[in-house]
Design an enzyme around this catalytic site. Structure first.
Site, PDB file in Angstrom:
ATOM      1  N   GLU A 120       5.483  34.446  43.793  1.00 63.44           N
ATOM      2  CA  GLU A 120       7.172  35.222  42.650  1.00 63.44           C
ATOM      3  C   GLU A 120       7.814  34.915  42.719  1.00 63.44           C
ATOM      4  O   GLU A 120       7.801  33.551  42.454  1.00 63.44           O
ATOM      5  CB  GLU A 120       8.368  35.926  44.916  1.00 63.44           C
ATOM      6  CG  GLU A 120       7.459  37.071  45.031  1.00 63.44           C
ATOM      7  CD  GLU A 120       7.937  37.257  46.650  1.00 63.44           C
ATOM      8  OE1 GLU A 120       9.625  36.389  46.914  1.00 63.44           O
ATOM      9  OE2 GLU A 120       7.589  38.140  47.534  1.00 63.44           O
ATOM     10  N   GLU A 187       9.686  45.076  41.656  1.00 60.28           N
ATOM     11  CA  GLU A 187      10.357  45.704  42.734  1.00 60.28           C
ATOM     12  C   GLU A 187      11.506  45.958  43.121  1.00 60.28           C
ATOM     13  O   GLU A 187      12.411  45.057  43.041  1.00 60.28           O
ATOM     14  CB  GLU A 187       9.644  44.426  44.719  1.00 60.28           C
ATOM     15  CG  GLU A 187      10.214  45.094  45.580  1.00 60.28           C
ATOM     16  CD  GLU A 187       9.897  44.686  47.423  1.00 60.28           C
ATOM     17  OE1 GLU A 187       8.335  43.453  46.281  1.00 60.28           O
ATOM     18  OE2 GLU A 187       9.820  44.832  48.393  1.00 60.28           O
TER      19      GLU A 187
HETATM   20  O1  KIV Z   1       4.068  41.913  50.489  1.00 59.55           O
HETATM   21  C1  KIV Z   1       3.443  42.955  49.819  1.00 59.55           C
HETATM   22  O2  KIV Z   1       3.586  43.741  50.304  1.00 59.55           O
HETATM   23  C2  KIV Z   1       4.376  42.956  48.687  1.00 59.55           C
HETATM   24  C3  KIV Z   1       4.256  44.122  48.324  1.00 59.55           C
HETATM   25  C4  KIV Z   1       5.542  44.853  48.480  1.00 59.55           C
HETATM   26  C5  KIV Z   1       4.420  44.284  46.631  1.00 59.55           C
HETATM   27  O3  KIV Z   1       4.397  41.887  47.804  1.00 59.55           O
END
Ligand code: KIV
Length: 269
Positions: A120, A187
């Site tokens: 991220e 997201e």
């Molecule tokens: O951890 C997860 O499931 C994610 C998705 C929501 C993209 O990062």
């Protein structure tokens, strides 16, 4: 003679080449058996750190340990043949320095057999993304609502409601693209911003609560199956597995209690 089984999975370049083409289908999975089902339909499967909340009852993804990601990642790789498997790098395993990120990403790749990692962050992670990709680790980026930063963001809030913030999100998308990310998750981002970013960058965008115009979509499997006690507003629920499990468990409990549970002759086939 080598007896090694050759498995032809979707590759990172194949997913990257889908920019602007056939929409990319993806779901999360944390478990070998469900992954085997998802594998028939998904181009890539994400072993997301959402497993902390979905499988282990955590309040956020912040507490997810690296070893847990590796354990679930290995199960999903074992259960699948076709999809590219991407494993999330959990909070605290990559932000400190590119070297630390490499060490942990290499562990994920070696110990699970996955084909890529996800992390991220936008511009602030660009140097790390470049460091990893130059050393053989494909990286999927993730911007917009980044759950690992939920404490800084003040919760799980849709990003881009204020148009003044758009240049920052656009700069993040460009920075991770320039750094070598092969795809990017958008997201919890307002629709027009996600659509703009999709037009601006050369790598596939994968939306979750973003825009139908993204190059692909991802959902958390348990959410779309109707198994999660709570789901975000944007999730379309395609099944009612929670209710079905409850019905099956209640029938079993009833049979055990009234001694109508089948005996050995009926059970063993
Ligand atoms: O951890 C997860 O499931 C994610 C998705 C929501 C993209 O990062």
């Amino acid at each position: 003679m080598s007896t090694q089984k050759i498995i032809r999975r979707n590759t990172v370049p194949q997913i990257a080449a889908r920019k602007g083409g056939d929409p990319i289908v993806s779901l999360t999975s944390y478990h070998a058996h469900t992954a085997a089902i998802v594998d028939k339909y998904a181009d890539f499967i994400l072993v997301g750190d959402s497993l902390g909340m979905v499988m282990h009852g955590m309040e956020s993804t912040v507490g997810v340990p690296l070893d847990l990601m590796i354990m679930h990642g290995r199960a999903v790789v074992k259960g699948t043949k076709k999809a590219l498997i991407v494993v999330d790098m959990p909070f605290g395993t990559y932000e400190e320095s590119p070297n630390i990120a490499f060490r942990n990403a290499a562990r994920i790749m070696k110990e699970t057999g996955c084909g890529a990692v996800k992390l991220e962050g936008g511009a602030r992670m660009a140097e790390t993304i470049r460091f990893l990709t130059e050393r053989g680790i494909p990286v999927m980026a993730h911007i917009g609502l980044t759950p690992q930063s939920s404490h800084v963001m003040g919760g799980f809030k849709t990003q881009g409601r204020d148009e003044d913030s758009w240049p920052q999100h656009e700069a993040d998308a460009k920075a991770v693209t320039d750094a070598g990310a092969f795809a990017i998750v958008l997201e919890g981002m307002v629709e027009p911003l996600a659509a703009r970013i999709t037009k601006q960058i050369a790598i596939p965008t994968i939306g979750i609560g973003a825009s139908a115009d993204c190059d692909g979509q991802i959902l958390v499997l348990e959410d779309m199956l109707g198994l999660s006690p709570w789901t975000p507003k944007f999730v379309k629920v395609y099944g009612d597995l929670g209710a079905q499990i409850e019905k099956a468990v209640a029938s079993y409990a009833e049979e055990v209690k009234d001694r109508s549970f089948p005996g050995e002759d009926e059970v063993y086939r």
